[in-house]
Design a protein around this motif. Sequence first.
Motif, PDB file in Angstrom:
ATOM      1  N   GLN A   1      91.439  29.393  41.641  1.00  0.00           N
ATOM      2  CA  GLN A   1      90.241  28.962  42.352  1.00  0.00           C
ATOM      3  C   GLN A   1      89.110  29.989  42.283  1.00  0.00           C
ATOM      4  O   GLN A   1      88.054  29.791  42.885  1.00  0.00           O
ATOM      5  CB  GLN A   1      90.587  28.653  43.807  1.00  0.00           C
ATOM      6  CG  GLN A   1      91.591  27.520  43.962  1.00  0.00           C
ATOM      7  CD  GLN A   1      91.814  27.121  45.409  1.00  0.00           C
ATOM      8  OE1 GLN A   1      91.203  27.657  46.328  1.00  0.00           O
ATOM      9  NE2 GLN A   1      92.705  26.155  45.619  1.00  0.00           N
ATOM     10  N   ASN A   2      89.367  31.076  41.552  1.00  0.00           N
ATOM     11  CA  ASN A   2      88.373  32.139  41.393  1.00  0.00           C
ATOM     12  C   ASN A   2      87.880  32.629  42.756  1.00  0.00           C
ATOM     13  O   ASN A   2      86.674  32.750  43.003  1.00  0.00           O
ATOM     14  CB  ASN A   2      87.191  31.654  40.536  1.00  0.00           C
ATOM     15  CG  ASN A   2      86.327  32.804  40.064  1.00  0.00           C
ATOM     16  OD1 ASN A   2      86.796  33.937  39.917  1.00  0.00           O
ATOM     17  ND2 ASN A   2      85.043  32.531  39.847  1.00  0.00           N
ATOM     18  N   LYS A   3      88.845  32.904  43.647  1.00  0.00           N
ATOM     19  CA  LYS A   3      88.531  33.355  45.001  1.00  0.00           C
ATOM     20  C   LYS A   3      89.243  34.664  45.297  1.00  0.00           C
ATOM     21  O   LYS A   3      90.246  34.997  44.650  1.00  0.00           O
ATOM     22  CB  LYS A   3      88.947  32.305  46.035  1.00  0.00           C
ATOM     23  CG  LYS A   3      88.124  31.019  45.987  1.00  0.00           C
ATOM     24  CD  LYS A   3      88.603  30.041  47.049  1.00  0.00           C
ATOM     25  CE  LYS A   3      87.772  28.762  47.037  1.00  0.00           C
ATOM     26  NZ  LYS A   3      88.253  27.781  48.042  1.00  0.00           N
ATOM     27  N   ASP A   4      88.720  35.386  46.269  1.00  0.00           N
ATOM     28  CA  ASP A   4      89.376  36.586  46.749  1.00  0.00           C
ATOM     29  C   ASP A   4      90.675  36.196  47.441  1.00  0.00           C
ATOM     30  O   ASP A   4      90.740  35.157  48.112  1.00  0.00           O
ATOM     31  CB  ASP A   4      88.448  37.325  47.718  1.00  0.00           C
ATOM     32  CG  ASP A   4      89.087  38.582  48.272  1.00  0.00           C
ATOM     33  OD1 ASP A   4      89.108  39.583  47.551  1.00  0.00           O
ATOM     34  OD2 ASP A   4      89.557  38.538  49.426  1.00  0.00           O
ATOM     35  N   ILE A   5      91.724  37.023  47.295  1.00  0.00           N
ATOM     36  CA  ILE A   5      93.024  36.690  47.881  1.00  0.00           C
ATOM     37  C   ILE A   5      92.931  36.519  49.394  1.00  0.00           C
ATOM     38  O   ILE A   5      93.580  35.648  49.980  1.00  0.00           O
ATOM     39  CB  ILE A   5      94.080  37.757  47.502  1.00  0.00           C
ATOM     40  CG1 ILE A   5      95.468  37.312  47.964  1.00  0.00           C
ATOM     41  CG2 ILE A   5      93.715  39.127  48.027  1.00  0.00           C
ATOM     42  CD1 ILE A   5      96.586  38.191  47.456  1.00  0.00           C
ATOM     43  N   LYS A   6      92.102  37.334  50.056  1.00  0.00           N
ATOM     44  CA  LYS A   6      91.963  37.235  51.510  1.00  0.00           C
ATOM     45  C   LYS A   6      91.305  35.920  51.917  1.00  0.00           C
ATOM     46  O   LYS A   6      91.609  35.359  52.976  1.00  0.00           O
ATOM     47  CB  LYS A   6      91.162  38.417  52.058  1.00  0.00           C
ATOM     48  CG  LYS A   6      91.206  38.533  53.583  1.00  0.00           C
ATOM     49  CD  LYS A   6      90.551  39.817  54.060  1.00  0.00           C
ATOM     50  CE  LYS A   6      90.732  39.993  55.570  1.00  0.00           C
ATOM     51  NZ  LYS A   6      90.215  38.872  56.367  1.00  0.00           N
ATOM     52  N   GLU A   7      90.424  35.416  51.068  1.00  0.00           N
ATOM     53  CA  GLU A   7      89.799  34.128  51.356  1.00  0.00           C
ATOM     54  C   GLU A   7      90.846  33.017  51.369  1.00  0.00           C
ATOM     55  O   GLU A   7      90.818  32.117  52.216  1.00  0.00           O
ATOM     56  CB  GLU A   7      88.727  33.837  50.305  1.00  0.00           C
ATOM     57  CG  GLU A   7      87.882  32.601  50.607  1.00  0.00           C
ATOM     58  CD  GLU A   7      86.799  32.372  49.570  1.00  0.00           C
ATOM     59  OE1 GLU A   7      86.126  31.323  49.651  1.00  0.00           O
ATOM     60  OE2 GLU A   7      86.618  33.226  48.680  1.00  0.00           O
ATOM     61  N   ILE A   8      91.790  33.103  50.440  1.00  0.00           N
ATOM     62  CA  ILE A   8      92.884  32.128  50.371  1.00  0.00           C
ATOM     63  C   ILE A   8      93.784  32.252  51.597  1.00  0.00           C
ATOM     64  O   ILE A   8      94.081  31.262  52.284  1.00  0.00           O
ATOM     65  CB  ILE A   8      93.720  32.328  49.088  1.00  0.00           C
ATOM     66  CG1 ILE A   8      92.880  32.036  47.835  1.00  0.00           C
ATOM     67  CG2 ILE A   8      94.975  31.444  49.124  1.00  0.00           C
ATOM     68  CD1 ILE A   8      92.486  30.601  47.651  1.00  0.00           C
ATOM     69  N   THR A   9      94.230  33.461  51.894  1.00  0.00           N
ATOM     70  CA  THR A   9      95.179  33.645  53.001  1.00  0.00           C
ATOM     71  C   THR A   9      94.547  33.353  54.356  1.00  0.00           C
ATOM     72  O   THR A   9      95.199  32.775  55.230  1.00  0.00           O
ATOM     73  CB  THR A   9      95.775  35.066  52.991  1.00  0.00           C
ATOM     74  OG1 THR A   9      94.728  36.032  53.084  1.00  0.00           O
ATOM     75  CG2 THR A   9      96.572  35.298  51.718  1.00  0.00           C
TER      76      THR A   9
END
Length: 466
Positions: A80-88
């Motif tokens: 999703q080309n996102k920061d890991i923290k954004e996902i979590t």
Amino acid sequence: MYIYDSVQKTKREFTPLEDAKVSLYVCGPTVYDDAHLGHAKSALVFDLLTRVLSANGYDVTYARNITDIDDKIIKKAAEQNKDIKEITDFYTDAFHKEMEAIGVSRPTIEPKATESLEVMIELIQKLIEKNHAYTTAEGDVYFDTASDSEYLKLSSRVQEEDEKQQRVESSSAKKNPADFALWKSVKDNTITFPSPFGAGRPGWHLECSAMIEKYLARPNSEFAVDIHGGGADLLFPHHENEAAQTRCGTNHALANYWMHNGFVNIDGEKMSKSLGNSFFLKDALKIYDGEVLRFYLLSTHYRSNFNFNTEDLASSKKRLDKIYRLKKRLFGLAENSDKTPFQNELLHVLSDDMNVSSALALIDEMISNANETLDTAGKHKELKRETISNLAYIETILGFGVKNPFEYFQFGVDEETKAKIDVLIASRDEAKKIKDFATSDKLRDEILAFGVTIMDTPQGTFWEKV
């Protein structure tokens, strides 16, 4: 109080490590996707356990972890080309909202893996020092299962020779085929964390042992916690490996009691994403009221496998409806705070390894008797107060009947329609006050056209969906 210990495979009287206090640790979600019905079942089981323990006078410290370091999380972030923290953060927030919707209270402590790296590294170092772990040439650190004479006793599992041989051939870096990773060396450009062993990521099994030591373990105690829980699928290898790490790295065993809830099946088939039948909780909540799902998922014993199907759910909802019908019948009356025989008996059966079938049978009987008595002549003031008290106790210990009884029956009506109905009811109330009965009747017909019924009570006018 009695608890079935899924390791000892027997029901045991519960005796806490410390008088009147209980430490409970439950394996929580890996936050890379939406919660499914299996997550909901486990969360509900241990929510009920904390309620029953509290009702028995125990001060409960409940920890449920959030796994926010995982290869699946990293993969989704990359996709999703996102920061890991954004996902979590997104999936953690969604998990909390969905748990709230089914009445699951937040745990006392909710540690994240990213917040516990220091204690994980400390535990690995202890295991290496005690010759229970080793480092490979690639920089990975493995737990040496051959060094632990108790390994596999938790799950009563026996490793077959062909299984051992197959694993040896596919895992040449390990000393033993069953050895598991404590620290995984990472040489690419994905997320890594510094450690004395090199840049990498902790093994999944490691975080729970480390968090228990950090947040719950008592010094000089035979066991780190009173109770460790989770789904039946976690007994092996996850809980087996957790127990080995703690046993070999510290001066105590992991838990005095082990509790595992059964699987959730969808229409008779084991729930699995690979089968395409992983029923996400967010989707179920679009169709069913959260409390209906709570009642249904708790309606069978926690150790039994649960078969989710719409026919049984509809039948289960009818039982919950009866609680709300009685609550509506007594709406607005004062509660009697005295403990009743019903409440004592309800706590008694729930204290027997959470015997929810007997608890629901008691509730059905109480409702039936109350309605039958209220149908007879007389005001029955004391019965009403006692029944209201019983309903309040059911709310506290089981989490059933917590809503306004009129609003409960409004589920399925969208917010825009609810607002329109409320405006019409307010206008009708004004018309009735000035005795404009023609307008009042016209407004009543407009309200009924929405497919609802209305009830005029001393506490106001309420409506519900037909």
